[in-house]
Design a protein around this motif. Structure first.
Motif, PDB file in Angstrom:
ATOM      1  N   VAL A  74       0.822  -1.209   0.000  1.00  0.00           N
ATOM      2  CA  VAL A  74       0.000   0.000   0.000  1.00  0.00           C
ATOM      3  C   VAL A  74       0.862   1.269   0.000  1.00  0.00           C
ATOM      4  O   VAL A  74       0.683   2.147  -0.853  1.00  0.00           O
ATOM      5  N   PRO A  75       1.811   1.401   0.935  1.00  0.00           N
ATOM      6  CA  PRO A  75       2.649   2.612   0.889  1.00  0.00           C
ATOM      7  C   PRO A  75       3.403   2.741  -0.435  1.00  0.00           C
ATOM      8  O   PRO A  75       3.605   3.853  -0.927  1.00  0.00           O
ATOM      9  N   VAL A  76       3.818   1.599  -1.003  1.00  0.00           N
ATOM     10  CA  VAL A  76       4.526   1.633  -2.282  1.00  0.00           C
ATOM     11  C   VAL A  76       3.605   2.159  -3.386  1.00  0.00           C
ATOM     12  O   VAL A  76       3.944   3.094  -4.119  1.00  0.00           O
ATOM     13  N   GLY A  77       2.430   1.548  -3.504  1.00  0.00           N
ATOM     14  CA  GLY A  77       1.496   1.949  -4.554  1.00  0.00           C
ATOM     15  C   GLY A  77       1.041   3.387  -4.404  1.00  0.00           C
ATOM     16  O   GLY A  77       0.970   4.137  -5.383  1.00  0.00           O
ATOM     17  N   VAL A  78       0.740   3.803  -3.176  1.00  0.00           N
ATOM     18  CA  VAL A  78       0.281   5.172  -2.934  1.00  0.00           C
ATOM     19  C   VAL A  78       1.400   6.168  -3.218  1.00  0.00           C
ATOM     20  O   VAL A  78       1.198   7.194  -3.869  1.00  0.00           O
ATOM     21  N   SER A  79       2.613   5.864  -2.720  1.00  0.00           N
ATOM     22  CA  SER A  79       3.739   6.783  -2.904  1.00  0.00           C
ATOM     23  C   SER A  79       4.076   6.977  -4.375  1.00  0.00           C
ATOM     24  O   SER A  79       4.337   8.099  -4.820  1.00  0.00           O
ATOM     25  N   ILE A  80       4.078   5.884  -5.144  1.00  0.00           N
ATOM     26  CA  ILE A  80       4.379   5.993  -6.573  1.00  0.00           C
ATOM     27  C   ILE A  80       3.313   6.826  -7.281  1.00  0.00           C
ATOM     28  O   ILE A  80       3.616   7.674  -8.123  1.00  0.00           O
TER      29      ILE A  80
END
Length: 303
Positions: A255-261
């Motif tokens: 989730v943090p990866v997808g949101v941050s990207i």
């Protein structure tokens, strides 16, 4: 029975989370000029072909019996054909970050399916709290539109949630491939998915008439090679080493990866309500997937 190398498996779990977290941005860029069905047909075909080539280089052959291919086909429907297409369709109108958050509920549904159908795990109070928190998070993300019934984003958001349920079922069904090299069910299910999707693409989108942008093509290649071929090989390994619920634990990591990207590269912004929903989903999933201290030793000894 060989012991599971937990540090290595957790490293692979983090890598899988990164690969799948990035997939939402690749999809978002891809569907700008490539229709969803064609994008996913190409994704499964390219990824399946890459894994088939890897198997041949390693001297491993795909099974030839009809029973195994029926299982590959069913796994393909749960793990690629239906969820991939739904997410690609949804991302034509919703942000990649929102899709990533909604998809983070996979372990919640994996736990519910396990508790209500397979029943091979105890439904502890801690996991029940996790289910409630996760469901609250989903409600906060789509709640305003769901209760109003008039939101333009409701249908695509619900499509991503349904894709999440499919992923949960795929994680449980994936246990049926124990004993096979992880790349075998990965390649078999992707190729089976391509067999279903390519005719649909030819009929629905007539891909020979399309003029995709260079960005969409690059996104498709990255999606196929990294977020599908490599990711699926890791995923089927983790199902064997960490189990179905454990393998879905990457959902709250991605989730943090997808949101941050999505925020950094696509300029997406999330509302306060969605951030609260994100926190609830992460807390809920973590509560169900992080093992209690008294069980960690037992998990470390499993082969």
């Amino acid at each position: 029975m060989a012991k599971t190398n937990l540090p290595l498996e957790f490293l692979l779990l983090a890598l899988l989370a990164t690969l799948w977290g990035a997939s939402y941005t690749f999809i978002k860029i891809g569907v700008e000029t490539i229709p969803p069905v064609t994008l996913i047909a190409a994704r499964t075909l390219i990824a399946g072909t890459i894994l088939l080539a890897v198997l041949r280089c390693r001297g491993i052959k795909l099974p030839r019996d009809a029973a195994t291919w029926k299982r590959f086909l069913f796994q393909a429907c749960l793990n690629s054909v239906v969820p991939f297409t739904l997410i690609a369709w949804a991302e034509q109108t919703i942000d990649a970050g929102v899709a990533s958050i909604l998809n983070a509920a996979t372990p919640i549904f994996a736990f519910l399916l396990t508790a209500l159908i397979t029943r091979h795990e105890a439904a502890s109070a801690r996991k029940l709290v996790g289910v409630v928190a996760g469901m609250a998070g989903i409600s906060l993300i789509i709640g305003v539109e769901a209760f109003g019934g008039l939101g333009d984003q409701l249908l695509p958001q619900l499509a991503v949630v349904f894709a999440t349920v499919c992923y949960a079922g795929a994680a449980i069904f994936g246990k049926n491939f124990r004993g096979l090299d992880p790349i075998v069910p990965a390649a078999g299910s992707l190729l089976a998915g391509a067999v279903l999707l390519i005719p649909a693409s030819l009929v629905i989108d007539q891909p020979w008439t399309l003029a995709p942008s260079a960005q969409s093509v690059i996104a498709l290649v990255c999606l196929s090679v990294f977020s599908t071929a490599l990711a699926f090989a890791i995923y089927f390994r983790l199902i064997q080493t960490l189990g179905s619920v454990g393998a879905t634990a990457q959902a709250y990591l991605r989730v943090p990866v997808g949101v941050s990207i999505g925020v950094l590269f696509l300029g997406e912004r999330l509302s306060d309500t969605i951030w609260i929903g994100l926190a609830c989903v992460v807390i809920g999933v973590a509560a169900m997937t992080i093992p209690a201290r008294r069980t960690r030793a037992a998990i470390a000894e499993r082969g």
